[in-house]
Design a protein around this motif. Structure first.
Motif, mmCIF file in Angstrom:
data_model
loop_
_atom_site.group_PDB
_atom_site.id
_atom_site.type_symbol
_atom_site.label_atom_id
_atom_site.label_comp_id
_atom_site.label_asym_id
_atom_site.label_seq_id
_atom_site.Cartn_x
_atom_site.Cartn_y
_atom_site.Cartn_z
ATOM 1 N N GLN A 172 9.122 45.530 47.884
ATOM 2 C CA GLN A 172 10.062 45.390 49.016
ATOM 3 C C GLN A 172 11.197 46.405 48.933
ATOM 4 O OE1 GLN A 172 11.540 41.400 49.580
ATOM 5 N NE2 GLN A 172 9.491 40.558 49.274
ATOM 6 N N VAL A 173 11.778 46.544 47.740
ATOM 7 C CA VAL A 173 12.920 47.476 47.623
ATOM 8 C C VAL A 173 12.471 48.936 47.687
ATOM 9 C CG1 VAL A 173 14.556 45.903 46.517
ATOM 10 C CG2 VAL A 173 12.988 47.226 45.092
ATOM 11 N N ALA A 174 11.278 49.197 47.168
ATOM 12 C CA ALA A 174 10.757 50.577 47.235
ATOM 13 C C ALA A 174 10.538 50.979 48.688
ATOM 14 C CB ALA A 174 9.453 50.696 46.456
ATOM 15 N N GLN A 175 10.068 50.036 49.480
ATOM 16 C CA GLN A 175 9.852 50.324 50.903
ATOM 17 C C GLN A 175 11.165 50.622 51.628
ATOM 18 O OE1 GLN A 175 7.528 46.809 51.717
ATOM 19 N NE2 GLN A 175 5.675 48.027 52.065
ATOM 20 N N ARG A 176 12.260 50.155 51.053
ATOM 21 C CA ARG A 176 13.579 50.469 51.643
ATOM 22 C C ARG A 176 14.207 51.695 50.990
ATOM 23 N NH1 ARG A 176 14.909 44.373 51.248
ATOM 24 N NH2 ARG A 176 13.860 43.613 53.094
ATOM 25 N N GLY A 177 13.460 52.339 50.123
ATOM 26 C CA GLY A 177 13.945 53.567 49.486
ATOM 27 C C GLY A 177 14.769 53.334 48.231
ATOM 28 N N LEU A 178 14.839 52.074 47.763
ATOM 29 C CA LEU A 178 15.635 51.781 46.555
ATOM 30 C C LEU A 178 14.733 51.884 45.319
ATOM 31 C CD1 LEU A 178 17.506 48.740 48.110
ATOM 32 C CD2 LEU A 178 18.411 51.029 47.790
ATOM 33 N N TRP A 179 14.394 53.106 44.972
ATOM 34 C CA TRP A 179 13.394 53.334 43.932
ATOM 35 C C TRP A 179 13.897 52.959 42.539
ATOM 36 C CZ3 TRP A 179 8.344 54.255 44.630
ATOM 37 C CH2 TRP A 179 7.928 54.605 45.912
ATOM 38 N N LYS A 180 15.189 53.127 42.288
ATOM 39 C CA LYS A 180 15.717 52.797 40.949
ATOM 40 C C LYS A 180 15.609 51.296 40.702
ATOM 41 C CE LYS A 180 18.160 56.691 39.405
ATOM 42 N NZ LYS A 180 17.918 57.676 40.443
ATOM 43 N N GLU A 181 15.936 50.522 41.733
ATOM 44 C CA GLU A 181 15.814 49.068 41.635
ATOM 45 C C GLU A 181 14.337 48.681 41.451
ATOM 46 O OE1 GLU A 181 18.042 46.786 41.344
ATOM 47 O OE2 GLU A 181 16.747 45.016 41.562
ATOM 48 N N ALA A 182 13.463 49.393 42.173
ATOM 49 C CA ALA A 182 12.027 49.118 42.058
ATOM 50 C C ALA A 182 11.560 49.376 40.619
ATOM 51 C CB ALA A 182 11.257 49.975 43.043
ATOM 52 N N ILE A 183 12.042 50.479 40.051
ATOM 53 C CA ILE A 183 11.660 50.799 38.662
ATOM 54 C C ILE A 183 12.089 49.666 37.734
ATOM 55 C CG2 ILE A 183 12.208 52.323 36.691
ATOM 56 C CD1 ILE A 183 12.103 54.680 38.608
ATOM 57 N N TYR A 184 13.313 49.183 37.929
ATOM 58 C CA TYR A 184 13.820 48.096 37.085
ATOM 59 C C TYR A 184 12.901 46.873 37.198
ATOM 60 C CZ TYR A 184 16.726 44.255 35.481
ATOM 61 O OH TYR A 184 17.175 43.142 34.823
ATOM 62 N N GLN A 233 8.237 39.817 40.322
ATOM 63 C CA GLN A 233 8.978 41.070 40.102
ATOM 64 C C GLN A 233 8.293 42.229 40.832
ATOM 65 O OE1 GLN A 233 11.866 41.430 38.460
ATOM 66 N NE2 GLN A 233 11.989 39.283 37.864
ATOM 67 N N VAL A 234 6.962 42.254 40.748
ATOM 68 C CA VAL A 234 6.201 43.339 41.387
ATOM 69 C C VAL A 234 6.406 43.305 42.896
ATOM 70 C CG1 VAL A 234 3.824 44.029 41.984
ATOM 71 C CG2 VAL A 234 4.481 43.737 39.596
ATOM 72 N N GLU A 235 6.322 42.119 43.470
ATOM 73 C CA GLU A 235 6.456 42.004 44.925
ATOM 74 C C GLU A 235 7.871 42.373 45.386
ATOM 75 O OE1 GLU A 235 4.892 38.250 46.165
ATOM 76 O OE2 GLU A 235 2.874 38.811 45.522
ATOM 77 N N PHE A 236 8.862 41.958 44.604
ATOM 78 C CA PHE A 236 10.239 42.317 44.951
ATOM 79 C C PHE A 236 10.419 43.839 44.839
ATOM 80 C CE2 PHE A 236 14.808 42.842 44.273
ATOM 81 C CZ PHE A 236 15.291 42.130 45.368
ATOM 82 N N GLY A 237 9.808 44.403 43.805
ATOM 83 C CA GLY A 237 9.854 45.865 43.609
ATOM 84 C C GLY A 237 9.277 46.609 44.801
ATOM 85 N N LYS A 269 5.373 66.135 49.365
ATOM 86 C CA LYS A 269 5.178 64.857 50.041
ATOM 87 C C LYS A 269 3.755 64.348 49.818
ATOM 88 C CE LYS A 269 8.597 65.589 53.602
ATOM 89 N NZ LYS A 269 8.912 65.732 55.000
ATOM 90 N N GLY A 270 3.647 63.040 49.686
ATOM 91 C CA GLY A 270 2.319 62.445 49.501
ATOM 92 C C GLY A 270 2.376 60.952 49.769
ATOM 93 N N THR A 271 1.240 60.315 49.631
ATOM 94 C CA THR A 271 1.167 58.865 49.817
ATOM 95 C C THR A 271 0.496 58.244 48.587
ATOM 96 O OG1 THR A 271 0.869 59.256 52.167
ATOM 97 C CG2 THR A 271 0.377 57.057 51.405
ATOM 98 N N ARG A 272 1.027 57.145 48.134
ATOM 99 C CA ARG A 272 0.430 56.441 46.988
ATOM 100 C C ARG A 272 0.232 54.974 47.360
ATOM 101 N NH1 ARG A 272 0.320 60.941 46.018
ATOM 102 N NH2 ARG A 272 0.981 62.115 44.183
ATOM 103 N N THR A 273 -0.558 54.311 46.543
ATOM 104 C CA THR A 273 -0.846 52.906 46.809
ATOM 105 C C THR A 273 -0.139 52.031 45.776
ATOM 106 O OG1 THR A 273 -2.999 53.632 47.567
ATOM 107 C CG2 THR A 273 -2.736 51.280 47.222
ATOM 108 N N LEU A 274 0.657 51.092 46.285
ATOM 109 C CA LEU A 274 1.308 50.110 45.408
ATOM 110 C C LEU A 274 0.427 48.860 45.384
ATOM 111 C CD1 LEU A 274 5.048 50.430 46.558
ATOM 112 C CD2 LEU A 274 3.960 51.503 44.570
ATOM 113 N N LEU A 275 0.273 48.279 44.209
ATOM 114 C CA LEU A 275 -0.584 47.090 44.073
ATOM 115 C C LEU A 275 0.262 45.851 43.840
ATOM 116 C CD1 LEU A 275 -3.248 48.590 41.638
ATOM 117 C CD2 LEU A 275 -3.328 48.547 44.124
ATOM 118 N N LYS A 276 -0.284 44.713 44.285
ATOM 119 C CA LYS A 276 0.421 43.438 44.055
ATOM 120 C C LYS A 276 -0.294 42.664 42.949
ATOM 121 C CE LYS A 276 2.406 42.965 48.614
ATOM 122 N NZ LYS A 276 2.332 42.293 49.903
#
Lengths: 118, 266
Positions: A37-49, A31-35, B259-266
């Motif tokens: 991926q979508v956050a990097q595409r700007g889909l933050w609501k999906e990432a939150i889910y 779930q975290v990894e998929f989140g 604007k800023g930058t944050r770190t996402l963790l896996k």
């Protein structure tokens, strides 16, 4: 006889606990990894889910709470972001990356709090 | 022996730290945090930057520069329609309303003839000097009248102090050196320096042009210091300091995205 069963059940439960934990962590990680991926595409609501799901599946997974905090911050939900960062830090107090995120967040949050007269 | 043990322990700790960081999988991501405006300005279509009580620097007309800068910033942002009118003679109005014209001159001004006295700008160096003019901002009737004249806009006024400052003390700076292996190393060093610069202390007061009442007031303080040998024009220092606090000023009226930058963790 019943005590033997009880011991056996206890043994099985203890033996399967790490496996169950690993399974939960594995699912949460997906779930975290998929989140991400979508956050990097700007889909933050999906990432939150996705990250909320990850945190539900494995409530000890600091990365899920850290990412959730970042997403809440992006959405302007600052009190939720603070709670999520604090949870991530409680889970991994020595994680420098989480602390760095939190410090940056606090700068913004303090500015917002100032104007609210909080 | 103890030193050797310590060294080993430090090396081990550093190695463990490096391993833990290397093992953590992470991704950097840009974010934009929205900050809600401090004031609800939906009732206003127009904004009037009325002018400021200013002083303390001969090279910079802090009143006019601040008015010009805020008007142009607000025009660029398109927050509201910016009223392009002459600034208000706030010092004169403040003097008149306090009846200062009738009071005898201060002992150090007694040699000045009345004609000279009229032309002379009052000396405003600090907050204490400003105090005698502050009552103008609370003059509801005056601001209501101004509001009626300009179709009830949001009025922005206040005071701007732009003063030279000096400071001396230890300053940390980075120095580039080369170690015994010829590798470039940047080390922080502390040096004693005489520095001079400027302090900018603006107070922005937002007044409701419909009622004349103050809606919001905010004071900022920014300082810039240079090496004492450096010759920096006062005007460029003024703009550098205003640049720092403009986002906060604009955030009073409109939402801002930080604007800023944050770190996402896996």
């Amino acid at each position: 006889m019943s005590s033997r069963h009880l011991v056996l059940a206890l043994f099985l439960a203890l033996a399967s606990a790490p496996a169950a934990w690993a399974d939960a962590r594995g699912q949460a990680k997906e779930q975290v990894e998929f989140g991400i991926q979508v956050a990097q595409r700007g889909l933050w609501k999906e990432a939150i889910y996705r990250w909320e799901r990850a945190a539900q599946i494995d409530p000890t997974y600091a990365a899920a709470f850290n990412n959730l905090a970042v997403a809440y911050e992006h959405e302007g939900q600052l009190s939720k972001a603070r709670a999520a960062y604090e949870k991530a830090i409680a889970l991994e107090p020595n994680n420098a990356l989480v602390r760095q995120n939190y410090d940056l967040f606090k700068e913004i949050n303090d500015r917002a709090a100032q104007k609210d007269g909080r | 022996m103890t030193a050797r043990l310590k060294k080993t322990a430090v090396s081990l700790t550093l190695a463990l730290l490096a391993i833990s960081v290397a093992c953590t999988s992470y991704t950097e991501i840009p974010i934009e945090t929205p900050i809600q405006p401090k004031l609800d300005v939906s009732a206003f279509q127009r904004i009037f930057i009325a002018g400021f009580i200013a002083g303390a620097n001969e090279d910079v007309d802090a009143n006019m520069e601040t008015v010009r800068l805020l008007r142009s910033q607000l025009r660029n942002k398109g927050v509201m329609r910016v009223i392009d009118a002459d600034t208000l003679p706030l010092l004169e109005v403040a003097k008149q309303s306090s009846g200062e014209a009738n009071t005898p001159p201060a002992p150090d001004q007694q040699a000045v003839t009345p004609a000279q006295d009229q032309d002379k700008q009052p000396v405003i160096n600090d907050e204490k000097d400003l105090e005698q003019y502050n009552h103008i901002f609370a003059n509801v009737a005056y601001w209501k009248k101004i509001g009626e004249e300009y179709q009830q806009p949001l009025i922005v006024t206040g005071a701007v102090l732009f003063t030279p400052s000096q400071a001396s003390g230890f300053v940390q700076r980075e120095q580039e050196t080369y170690d015994s292996f010829g590798r470039r190393v940047v080390v922080p060093i502390r040096t004693y320096m005489e520095r001079k610069g400027f302090v900018l202390r603006p107070t922005f007061i937002f007044i409701d042009g419909r009622t004349g009442e103050t809606l919001h007031s905010e004071t900022f303080r920014e300082q810039i210091l240079y090496n004492a040998n450096q010759q920096t024009p006062a005007l460029s220092s003024y703009f550098e300091l205003m640049d720092r606090l403009l986002p906060a000023f604009l955030n009073t009226l409109s939402a801002q995205k930080i604007k800023g930058t944050r770190t996402l963790l896996k």
